[in-house]
Design an enzyme around this catalytic site. Structure first.
Site, short mmCIF file in Angstrom:
data_model
loop_
_atom_site.label_atom_id
_atom_site.label_comp_id
_atom_site.label_asym_id
_atom_site.label_seq_id
_atom_site.Cartn_x
_atom_site.Cartn_y
_atom_site.Cartn_z
N CYS A 74 30.65 -30.35 118.23
CA CYS A 74 30.60 -29.62 116.97
C CYS A 74 30.00 -30.50 115.86
CB CYS A 74 31.97 -29.06 116.62
SG CYS A 74 31.92 -27.79 115.36
N HIS A 109 34.50 -26.86 121.41
CA HIS A 109 35.56 -27.88 121.37
C HIS A 109 36.30 -28.02 122.70
CE1 HIS A 109 35.24 -28.61 117.08
NE2 HIS A 109 35.03 -27.31 116.94
N GLU A 146 37.99 -30.36 123.61
CA GLU A 146 39.22 -31.14 123.42
C GLU A 146 40.41 -30.24 123.07
OE1 GLU A 146 36.81 -30.77 121.33
OE2 GLU A 146 37.50 -30.82 119.23
#
Lengths: 193, 310
Positions: free
Chosen positions: A80, A173, A175
């Site tokens: 991002c 994302h 994560e």
């Protein structure tokens, strides 16, 4: 040889990345200064606000230090805002916003709209059997890719995961979803180098 | 959705098995995650919004009067004029937040229609409902809510807040209440991780919070959503204090634009929030900032905003 993966910790979702890396058994440290950077073999640039990170990269002296390491081939993974920082050209960025130009792509910031337009979707990953659940938050959009860039995943027409040499970028994302497969790809890339 | 359903959703959100499910809560908590380590600044016009973005703010809070002025003026404080919020949205690329009154779900509907990135159900405005907060699950937009203690934080999370901020005492330039609230919240989290399973029932009762959320904290040692600090931060050292006490980012309201020289102070607070454990950086950025906002002692204020909210 054990490798240390740094996570740029100036601002943003750096702890979430560290969590995934630790689950993979990878040693990870937070990078806020040039001295921190010397301890790492690879770097993750997390999501957050790219304008804020760009500002803090300058004031901390990290911009030039990271730039030098990237030129030496340090593996890096940007998600991002991290992708924005690594792109060659940032459209709709602030005039004083500098990017590393480490991957031959152009990106448009906040291309999908505001937070109310943030979304989740399953995407097919090149080389993986199961889809990956991808979370897009005020995401940037890749508007051009260079010839040397390998596309690893798309959402509709948009490139959302790509690689050029030791540089990997995602506009979403990985994560945030407790699925370590994309981080594993990055660690694999680190072992190639 | 009933209470059991809400709690079930919340718990599912924090387990890996929920990955294939889609819900606005993950993207909303995700945005809160992206704001960590940053400074969210109160701004009252586009010029201030630009100064904030230039200084490295991660987001701006658009409002008509900063809390110090609301405190001075008295009267009923309401949601800002949409025209003013639009004006700020037009000049910055970072997320824009705005405040709705506690329980005023129509103000929240309007803010959602304006495309505000985060809605603050805020005690700084005059409450519209003395019993109920907004049902935040009814919205697509994320909400941030204030809390003075862990019970209040968990009630707001059970109503759908994607982000909690310690309330502190807005508009005072005095960090003492923020410290009290952070110590209370993190102290109770630490104590809960030491409690045995039978004691957790009593904790839930004492906190006035859903048991499953308390049990989850006992297991993870963390609040379900990010927690930031607000209310009284006026200096870089204040911001670093909040971060060292466990806050994951800071809101600065009156502290910047009520100081002598807002731009350098805003930059210094951004630096201090990133390098919050590095006293050498803090010493460097604390120099020559001009006078901070004057601030007021807690015994001199006539109304505690932190007591608003239930």
């Amino acid at each position: 040889m054990s490798r240390v993966v740094g996570v740029l910790a100036l601002q943003g979702a750096f702890e979430a990345h560290q969590h995934v890396l630790r689950d993979l058994g990878v040693e990870t440290v937070q990078v806020r200064t040039s001295a921190d950077l010397e301890l790492v073999d690879a770097l993750v640039m997390p999501g957050g606000e790219s304008t804020t990170m760009s500002h803090l990269l300058q004031t901390s002296g990290l911009f030039d230090a990271i730039d030098a390491r990237l030129k030496q081939g340090m593996p890096v993974f940007g998600t991002c805002a991290g992708m924005i920082l690594l792109a060659k050209v940032v459209l709709d960025g602030r005039s004083d916003q500098r990017s590393f130009g480490a991957i031959d792509i152009d990106v448009k910031r906040n291309a999908y709209g505001r937070q109310i337009d943030s979304f989740e979707t399953d995407i097919a990953l090149d080389g993986l059997v199961d889809d990956f659940h991808a979370v897009f938050i005020r995401a940037p959009q890749v508007s051009r890719i260079g010839e040397d860039v390998t596309v690893l995943a798309r959402h509709k027409e948009d490139v959302v995961l790509a690689r050029q040499g030791s540089v990997m970028v995602a506009s979403f994302h990985p994560e945030l979803t407790n699925d370590a497969r994309i981080h594993s790809m990055f660690i694999g890339l680190l072992q190639e180098v | 959705m009933g209470q059991a359903g809400l709690v079930g959703t919340l718990i599912a959100m924090t387990t890996s098995k929920a990955n294939s499910a889609s819900s606005p809560m993950r993207v909303n908590r995700g945005l809160a995650e992206m704001l960590k380590g940053g400074v969210i600044m109160d701004v009252v016009n586009p010029e201030q919004a630009k100064i904030a973005e230039d200084a490295g703010a991660t987001a701006v809070m658009a409002l008509e009067r900063v809390p110090a002025d609301i405190r001075r003026d008295g009267g009923v404080a309401r949601m800002s004029d949409p025209e003013m919020i639009e004006g700020i949205k037009a000049v910055v690329t970072i997320p824009v937040m705005a405040k709705a009154r506690i329980g005023h779900f129509v103000e929240a509907q309007i803010l959602e229609a304006l495309g505000v990135d985060f809605i603050d159900e805020s005690e700084v405005l005059t409450p519209a409902d003395e019993t109920h907060h907004i049902d935040k699950f009814a919205f697509t937009s994320p909400f941030v809510c204030g809390a003075t203690n862990l019970g209040e934080a968990l009630r707001r999370i059970s109503e759908g807040a994607a982000l909690i901020r310690s309330k502190g005492e807005a508009g005072t330039g005095n960090v003492v209440e923020a410290v009290r609230h952070l110590r209370s919240i993190f102290g109770d989290i630490r104590r809960i991780t030491q409690a045995d399973s039978a004691e957790l029932f009593d904790w839930a009762k004492k906190l006035g919070a859903p048991l499953p959320l308390v049990q989850e904290i006992a297991e993870t040692g963390k609040l379900q959503v990010p927690i930031f600090c607000a209310g009284g931060i006026a200096t870089p050292a204040d911001a670093a204090l909040a971060m060292q006490l466990g806050a994951e980012a800071v809101f600065v309201g009156s502290g910047i634009f009520k100081s002598d020289d807002p731009s350098p102070r805003a930059r210094a607070i951004v630096e201090a929030t990133t390098h919050f454990r590095d006293a050498h950086v803090l010493a460097k950025v604390s120099r020559n900032l001009g006078a901070p906002m004057t601030g007021i002692g807690m015994d001199k204020i006539n109304e505690r905003y932190a007591e608003r909210g239930w």
